[in-house]
Motif scaffolding. Structure first.
Motif, PDB file in Angstrom:
ATOM      1  N   GLU A  63     -12.439  15.991  24.956  1.00 32.34           N
ATOM      2  CA  GLU A  63     -11.336  14.890  26.379  1.00 32.34           C
ATOM      3  C   GLU A  63     -12.663  15.131  27.134  1.00 32.34           C
ATOM      4  O   GLU A  63     -12.967  14.098  27.665  1.00 32.34           O
ATOM      5  N   GLN A  64     -13.900  16.316  27.093  1.00 26.70           N
ATOM      6  CA  GLN A  64     -14.222  16.398  28.112  1.00 26.70           C
ATOM      7  C   GLN A  64     -15.527  15.475  27.648  1.00 26.70           C
ATOM      8  O   GLN A  64     -16.140  15.000  28.782  1.00 26.70           O
TER       9      GLN A  64
ATOM     10  N   LEU B 253     -15.055  11.989  28.547  1.00 25.89           N
ATOM     11  CA  LEU B 253     -15.236  11.189  29.654  1.00 25.89           C
ATOM     12  C   LEU B 253     -16.519  11.365  30.667  1.00 25.89           C
ATOM     13  O   LEU B 253     -16.602  10.507  31.316  1.00 25.89           O
TER      14      LEU B 253
ATOM     15  N   ILE C 164     -12.481   6.257  35.346  1.00 24.55           N
ATOM     16  CA  ILE C 164     -11.473   6.925  34.590  1.00 24.55           C
ATOM     17  C   ILE C 164     -10.307   6.231  35.246  1.00 24.55           C
ATOM     18  O   ILE C 164      -9.773   6.414  36.468  1.00 24.55           O
TER      19      ILE C 164
ATOM     20  N   LEU D 125     -18.099  14.915  36.967  1.00 24.74           N
ATOM     21  CA  LEU D 125     -17.320  13.839  37.537  1.00 24.74           C
ATOM     22  C   LEU D 125     -17.393  13.147  38.381  1.00 24.74           C
ATOM     23  O   LEU D 125     -16.817  12.397  38.444  1.00 24.74           O
TER      24      LEU D 125
END
Lengths: 234, 234
Positions: free
Chosen positions: A49-50, A53, A59, A95
């Protein structure tokens, strides 16, 4: 621009609203990631998932608004994936600068979300935990998109919804344009310091001036447009 | 008064704060219900949970404040247990009049939860979803109890915490006293209408008068106490 839509819905196949949104997706630039399909056992893969992203500019969390929040699996995803050292804290901030959006499906009329309405609180109040999350991660929070009582919408309203959704997931916002401009400016300015020839330094300065002129021109246009809309309404 | 503490913590055994709270519990009148122990597979038993809720006067959610909300299993519990027809809606309202409390364990200093602080929002803002839930269920929302950075508390602060926690889970609040009084008054008034003998009707009216006198006296005392505290502080 690349957008990741993280969908959480325990009974997705039964939702007309979610099916409609899925069918409305633009052909390119958007990934639909339904957590309950990917993780039927609830075991979220942090590393995968990281990595995923990092590949996206925007997102989006998309879910039915159960008890003024998301279904449990999206909360589990947050707790597993958004770790210290990745999303925030020392060596975190991975992020930062990405855009963050919410697509909320309501079973109750949106009008009820106000003081004196049946729900009593605004959606801006109830989504504070997501605003605080975006802030902690350094993400740019977009105004939420609300899909209210989808099953009661007529065809005309559904067409409006389709366009609004396509724009929400793929259109550059004023914020993303400015972010891109600023990114270019910073890159160009650091080039200028990196021992370029005088000729190239002049070129870089010229490019920065052009960017700034364009931004002023865009701001002027936006202002004029807002005035015209004000006059039409008034 | 009977209190149900619904605890959600995925790694309870590793938490000094939760162990301390558990050891601080009063001997009677309080049930500790740790969801991750009861439902290691995440399958919440709706019927059993609903029946349990009905037996308590005060319901408390106790959890570490992960991403400005509860761990996932408590959210799952909300979505499974608090159904339309039980918690709200037609034939719902089964929790109406009960008290609802939050015990939040913070990893960050409570001071950071304000405008300008690192978290940027107050705890009152971030817990809006629980306030809206209590409102929808007709429950009386208690001010939240906050346990901030437990591992850094000295012995004296821990003793204060112990007393504060025991009071939070078991002490009658002004709201619960008034609720009880009102309940008696309504019962007594409906007795009065139910064709009692004149003598008994007079007894009932006398009891209602005594209740009202007591309330006035309590309100006077509370006012005097508030004045005295004000003078001491000023």
């Amino acid at each position: 621009m690349q957008t990741l839509i993280i969908v959480s819905h325990p009974t997705l196949a039964d939702s007309n609203a979610q099916r409609f949104l899925w069918e409305s997706l633009p052909a390119e630039g958007v990934t639909w990631h339904h957590l309950e399909s990917v993780y039927p056992d609830g075991q979220v893969d942090r590393e995968a998932e990281q990595q995923q992203l990092l590949q996206y500019d925007r997102i989006i969390f998309q879910f039915p608004f159960y008890w003024y929040s998301s279904p449990a699996l999206l909360k589990q995803w947050q707790d597993v994936v958004l770790t210290e050292g990745f999303a925030y804290g020392p060596d975190g901030g991975r992020l930062a600068g990405k855009e963050f959006g919410l697509v909320l499906a309501l079973g109750v009329n949106e009008r009820e979300y106000q003081a004196g309405g049946r729900e009593g609180f605004t959606l801006s109040e109830l989504t504070r935990p997501y605003q605080a999350m975006a802030k902690k991660c350094g993400m740019v929070y977009m105004p939420a998109m609300v899909v209210s009582q989808f099953d009661y919408l007529n065809d005309s309203k559904r067409k409006e919804l389709l366009v609004a959704y396509q724009q929400y997931v793929s259109k550059d916002t004023e914020a993303s344009l400015k972010t891109t401009e600023n990114w270019f400016k910073i890159q160009l300015q650091s080039l200028g310091k990196a021992g370029l020839s005088e000729e190239n330094q002049q070129l870089v300065e010229h490019l920065i001036a052009v960017l700034e002129d364009n931004r002023e021109h865009l701001d002027d246009l936006a202002w004029t447009l807002a005035q015209m809309e004000g006059n039409q309404l008034g």
